[in-house]
Design a protein around this motif. Structure first.
Motif, PDB file in Angstrom:
ATOM      1  N   TRP A 198       0.691 -70.197 -30.839  1.00  0.00           N
ATOM      2  CA  TRP A 198       0.919 -70.869 -31.957  1.00  0.00           C
ATOM      3  C   TRP A 198      -0.335 -71.102 -31.959  1.00  0.00           C
ATOM      4  CZ3 TRP A 198      -0.505 -75.958 -32.024  1.00  0.00           C
ATOM      5  CH2 TRP A 198       0.339 -76.870 -33.394  1.00  0.00           C
ATOM      6  N   GLU A 199      -1.203 -71.620 -31.419  1.00  0.00           N
ATOM      7  CA  GLU A 199      -2.334 -71.683 -32.917  1.00  0.00           C
ATOM      8  C   GLU A 199      -3.249 -70.351 -33.476  1.00  0.00           C
ATOM      9  OE1 GLU A 199      -6.832 -72.368 -33.862  1.00  0.00           O
ATOM     10  OE2 GLU A 199      -5.166 -73.789 -33.262  1.00  0.00           O
ATOM     11  N   HIS A 200      -3.056 -69.278 -32.922  1.00  0.00           N
ATOM     12  CA  HIS A 200      -3.025 -68.031 -33.444  1.00  0.00           C
ATOM     13  C   HIS A 200      -2.269 -67.964 -34.101  1.00  0.00           C
ATOM     14  CE1 HIS A 200      -4.290 -63.891 -34.033  1.00  0.00           C
ATOM     15  NE2 HIS A 200      -3.246 -63.393 -33.491  1.00  0.00           N
ATOM     16  N   LYS A 201      -1.085 -68.005 -35.057  1.00  0.00           N
ATOM     17  CA  LYS A 201      -0.763 -67.861 -35.637  1.00  0.00           C
ATOM     18  C   LYS A 201      -0.857 -69.084 -36.564  1.00  0.00           C
ATOM     19  CE  LYS A 201       4.303 -65.515 -33.326  1.00  0.00           C
ATOM     20  NZ  LYS A 201       5.270 -65.724 -33.358  1.00  0.00           N
ATOM     21  N   THR A 202      -1.023 -70.167 -36.117  1.00  0.00           N
ATOM     22  CA  THR A 202      -0.947 -71.577 -37.406  1.00  0.00           C
ATOM     23  C   THR A 202      -2.414 -71.922 -37.618  1.00  0.00           C
ATOM     24  OG1 THR A 202      -0.269 -72.934 -35.926  1.00  0.00           O
ATOM     25  CG2 THR A 202       1.490 -71.578 -36.640  1.00  0.00           C
ATOM     26  N   ARG A 203      -3.164 -71.843 -36.644  1.00  0.00           N
ATOM     27  CA  ARG A 203      -4.800 -72.697 -36.329  1.00  0.00           C
ATOM     28  C   ARG A 203      -4.989 -74.031 -36.655  1.00  0.00           C
ATOM     29  NH1 ARG A 203      -6.646 -68.299 -34.158  1.00  0.00           N
ATOM     30  NH2 ARG A 203      -7.069 -66.682 -35.864  1.00  0.00           N
ATOM     31  N   LEU A 242      -4.507 -75.786 -34.190  1.00  0.00           N
ATOM     32  CA  LEU A 242      -6.151 -77.270 -33.474  1.00  0.00           C
ATOM     33  C   LEU A 242      -6.790 -76.864 -34.360  1.00  0.00           C
ATOM     34  CD1 LEU A 242      -4.157 -76.074 -29.971  1.00  0.00           C
ATOM     35  CD2 LEU A 242      -3.974 -78.526 -30.966  1.00  0.00           C
ATOM     36  N   SER A 243      -6.732 -75.420 -34.824  1.00  0.00           N
ATOM     37  CA  SER A 243      -8.222 -75.773 -35.069  1.00  0.00           C
ATOM     38  C   SER A 243      -8.728 -76.805 -36.337  1.00  0.00           C
ATOM     39  CB  SER A 243      -8.858 -74.099 -35.603  1.00  0.00           C
ATOM     40  OG  SER A 243      -8.600 -73.036 -34.761  1.00  0.00           O
ATOM     41  N   ARG A 244      -7.504 -76.952 -37.023  1.00  0.00           N
ATOM     42  CA  ARG A 244      -7.801 -77.532 -37.937  1.00  0.00           C
ATOM     43  C   ARG A 244      -7.562 -78.682 -37.846  1.00  0.00           C
ATOM     44  NH1 ARG A 244      -3.808 -73.919 -40.493  1.00  0.00           N
ATOM     45  NH2 ARG A 244      -1.767 -75.145 -39.897  1.00  0.00           N
ATOM     46  N   VAL A 245      -6.742 -79.269 -36.439  1.00  0.00           N
ATOM     47  CA  VAL A 245      -6.638 -80.515 -36.662  1.00  0.00           C
ATOM     48  C   VAL A 245      -8.562 -81.311 -35.505  1.00  0.00           C
ATOM     49  CG1 VAL A 245      -6.187 -82.840 -34.806  1.00  0.00           C
ATOM     50  CG2 VAL A 245      -4.353 -81.061 -35.921  1.00  0.00           C
ATOM     51  N   PHE A 246      -8.318 -80.648 -34.830  1.00  0.00           N
ATOM     52  CA  PHE A 246     -10.075 -80.711 -33.894  1.00  0.00           C
ATOM     53  C   PHE A 246     -11.510 -80.703 -34.955  1.00  0.00           C
ATOM     54  CE2 PHE A 246      -7.085 -80.791 -30.357  1.00  0.00           C
ATOM     55  CZ  PHE A 246      -7.468 -82.046 -30.370  1.00  0.00           C
ATOM     56  N   GLY A 247     -10.858 -79.999 -36.149  1.00  0.00           N
ATOM     57  CA  GLY A 247     -11.859 -79.333 -37.231  1.00  0.00           C
ATOM     58  C   GLY A 247     -12.893 -78.255 -37.163  1.00  0.00           C
ATOM     59  N   SER A 248     -12.844 -77.779 -35.979  1.00  0.00           N
ATOM     60  CA  SER A 248     -13.786 -76.021 -35.416  1.00  0.00           C
ATOM     61  C   SER A 248     -12.363 -75.577 -34.375  1.00  0.00           C
ATOM     62  CB  SER A 248     -14.502 -76.572 -35.106  1.00  0.00           C
ATOM     63  OG  SER A 248     -15.109 -76.575 -34.282  1.00  0.00           O
ATOM     64  N   PRO A 249     -12.245 -74.088 -34.589  1.00  0.00           N
ATOM     65  CA  PRO A 249     -11.639 -73.659 -33.261  1.00  0.00           C
ATOM     66  C   PRO A 249     -12.364 -73.469 -32.563  1.00  0.00           C
ATOM     67  CG  PRO A 249     -12.540 -72.238 -35.121  1.00  0.00           C
ATOM     68  CD  PRO A 249     -12.638 -72.634 -35.918  1.00  0.00           C
ATOM     69  N   HIS A 250     -13.630 -73.829 -32.561  1.00  0.00           N
ATOM     70  CA  HIS A 250     -14.964 -73.908 -31.285  1.00  0.00           C
ATOM     71  C   HIS A 250     -14.276 -75.928 -29.858  1.00  0.00           C
ATOM     72  CE1 HIS A 250     -17.048 -70.671 -32.091  1.00  0.00           C
ATOM     73  NE2 HIS A 250     -17.720 -70.712 -30.610  1.00  0.00           N
ATOM     74  N   ALA A 251     -14.043 -76.547 -30.911  1.00  0.00           N
ATOM     75  CA  ALA A 251     -13.846 -78.113 -30.487  1.00  0.00           C
ATOM     76  C   ALA A 251     -11.817 -77.660 -29.771  1.00  0.00           C
ATOM     77  CB  ALA A 251     -13.482 -78.989 -31.114  1.00  0.00           C
ATOM     78  N   ALA A 252     -11.222 -77.062 -31.315  1.00  0.00           N
ATOM     79  CA  ALA A 252      -9.976 -76.896 -29.886  1.00  0.00           C
ATOM     80  C   ALA A 252     -10.256 -76.392 -29.069  1.00  0.00           C
ATOM     81  CB  ALA A 252      -8.620 -76.200 -31.448  1.00  0.00           C
ATOM     82  N   THR A 303     -13.011 -67.755 -20.803  1.00  0.00           N
ATOM     83  CA  THR A 303     -11.649 -67.976 -19.685  1.00  0.00           C
ATOM     84  C   THR A 303     -10.859 -68.782 -20.430  1.00  0.00           C
ATOM     85  OG1 THR A 303     -13.543 -68.321 -18.186  1.00  0.00           O
ATOM     86  CG2 THR A 303     -11.755 -68.911 -17.964  1.00  0.00           C
ATOM     87  N   PHE A 304     -11.440 -69.466 -21.498  1.00  0.00           N
ATOM     88  CA  PHE A 304      -9.451 -70.715 -21.872  1.00  0.00           C
ATOM     89  C   PHE A 304      -9.320 -70.298 -23.139  1.00  0.00           C
ATOM     90  CE2 PHE A 304     -12.073 -73.358 -18.464  1.00  0.00           C
ATOM     91  CZ  PHE A 304     -10.246 -73.047 -17.786  1.00  0.00           C
ATOM     92  N   LEU A 305      -8.822 -69.128 -23.075  1.00  0.00           N
ATOM     93  CA  LEU A 305      -8.161 -68.671 -24.566  1.00  0.00           C
ATOM     94  C   LEU A 305      -8.551 -68.465 -26.208  1.00  0.00           C
ATOM     95  CD1 LEU A 305      -4.732 -69.962 -23.944  1.00  0.00           C
ATOM     96  CD2 LEU A 305      -5.002 -68.182 -23.417  1.00  0.00           C
ATOM     97  N   GLY A 306     -10.515 -68.271 -25.346  1.00  0.00           N
ATOM     98  CA  GLY A 306     -11.233 -68.509 -27.018  1.00  0.00           C
ATOM     99  C   GLY A 306     -10.197 -67.355 -28.223  1.00  0.00           C
ATOM    100  N   ASP A 307     -10.023 -66.110 -27.485  1.00  0.00           N
ATOM    101  CA  ASP A 307      -9.618 -64.715 -28.248  1.00  0.00           C
ATOM    102  C   ASP A 307      -8.469 -65.079 -29.609  1.00  0.00           C
ATOM    103  OD1 ASP A 307      -8.881 -65.157 -26.293  1.00  0.00           O
ATOM    104  OD2 ASP A 307      -7.616 -63.181 -25.857  1.00  0.00           O
ATOM    105  N   TYR A 308      -7.749 -66.439 -29.416  1.00  0.00           N
ATOM    106  CA  TYR A 308      -6.300 -67.302 -29.833  1.00  0.00           C
ATOM    107  C   TYR A 308      -7.196 -67.993 -30.814  1.00  0.00           C
ATOM    108  CZ  TYR A 308      -3.029 -64.991 -26.293  1.00  0.00           C
ATOM    109  OH  TYR A 308      -2.441 -63.614 -26.006  1.00  0.00           O
ATOM    110  N   PHE A 309      -8.450 -68.579 -30.883  1.00  0.00           N
ATOM    111  CA  PHE A 309      -8.493 -68.830 -31.732  1.00  0.00           C
ATOM    112  C   PHE A 309      -9.905 -68.150 -32.207  1.00  0.00           C
ATOM    113  CE2 PHE A 309      -7.652 -71.630 -28.244  1.00  0.00           C
ATOM    114  CZ  PHE A 309      -7.365 -73.191 -28.403  1.00  0.00           C
ATOM    115  N   GLY A 310      -9.849 -66.754 -32.309  1.00  0.00           N
ATOM    116  CA  GLY A 310     -10.473 -66.188 -33.565  1.00  0.00           C
ATOM    117  C   GLY A 310     -12.083 -66.259 -32.240  1.00  0.00           C
ATOM    118  N   ILE A 311     -12.338 -66.632 -31.530  1.00  0.00           N
ATOM    119  CA  ILE A 311     -13.256 -66.723 -31.138  1.00  0.00           C
ATOM    120  C   ILE A 311     -13.852 -65.422 -29.912  1.00  0.00           C
ATOM    121  CG2 ILE A 311     -15.331 -68.163 -29.003  1.00  0.00           C
ATOM    122  CD1 ILE A 311     -13.700 -70.287 -30.310  1.00  0.00           C
TER     123      ILE A 311
END
Length: 125
Positions: A4-9, A11-21, A85-93
């Motif tokens: 869902w994060e990968h498709k919509t981003r 969580l990244s918007r809510v937390f302000g950055s992909p790393h924080a999310a 480890t924790f799905l960073g690739d889905y966040f673009g990391i």
């Protein structure tokens, strides 16, 4: 959640950055792991013991399997880092290169095999 994060981003918007999310999702995953481990322990305590496994060799065999599993899990985490480890690739990391060092040089999926070994060892103990 990761797809869902990968498709919509979102969580990244809510937390302000992909790393924080990613770190927040990782924290949730770790907390759920604690709940799973507690539930597993309680389930194992409530089960009757098999007489053939209620001895020192079974306990120490379980301890050895648990130790190998823990080695694979921890070394996987250290090789991948938190976001790996924790799905960073889905966040673009993304990582710069594929990890081929230990334990990935021994197993294709050391985190899965290690976790399985941890619970098997725990069960034997």
């Amino acid at each position: 959640v990761a797809r869902w994060e990968h498709k919509t981003r979102a969580l990244s918007r809510v937390f302000g950055s992909p790393h924080a999310a990613c770190y927040c999702l990782g924290a949730v995953i770790l907390m759920l792991n604690c709940v799973r481990s507690h539930c597993f322990t309680e389930a194992m305590k409530s089960q009757p013991k098999l007489e053939g496994l209620d001895c020192h060799w079974a306990y120490y065999s379980g301890l050895a399997v648990l130790a190998v599993g823990t080695l694979f899990v921890i070394s996987s985490f250290l090789a991948l880092g938190f976001t790996g480890t924790f799905l960073g690739d889905y966040f673009g990391i993304l990582m710069e290169a594929k990890v081929t060092s230990f334990p990935f040089s021994v197993l294709d999926n050391p985190m899965y095999w290690g976790s399985t070994a941890v619970y098997l060892g725990w069960s034997l103990m």
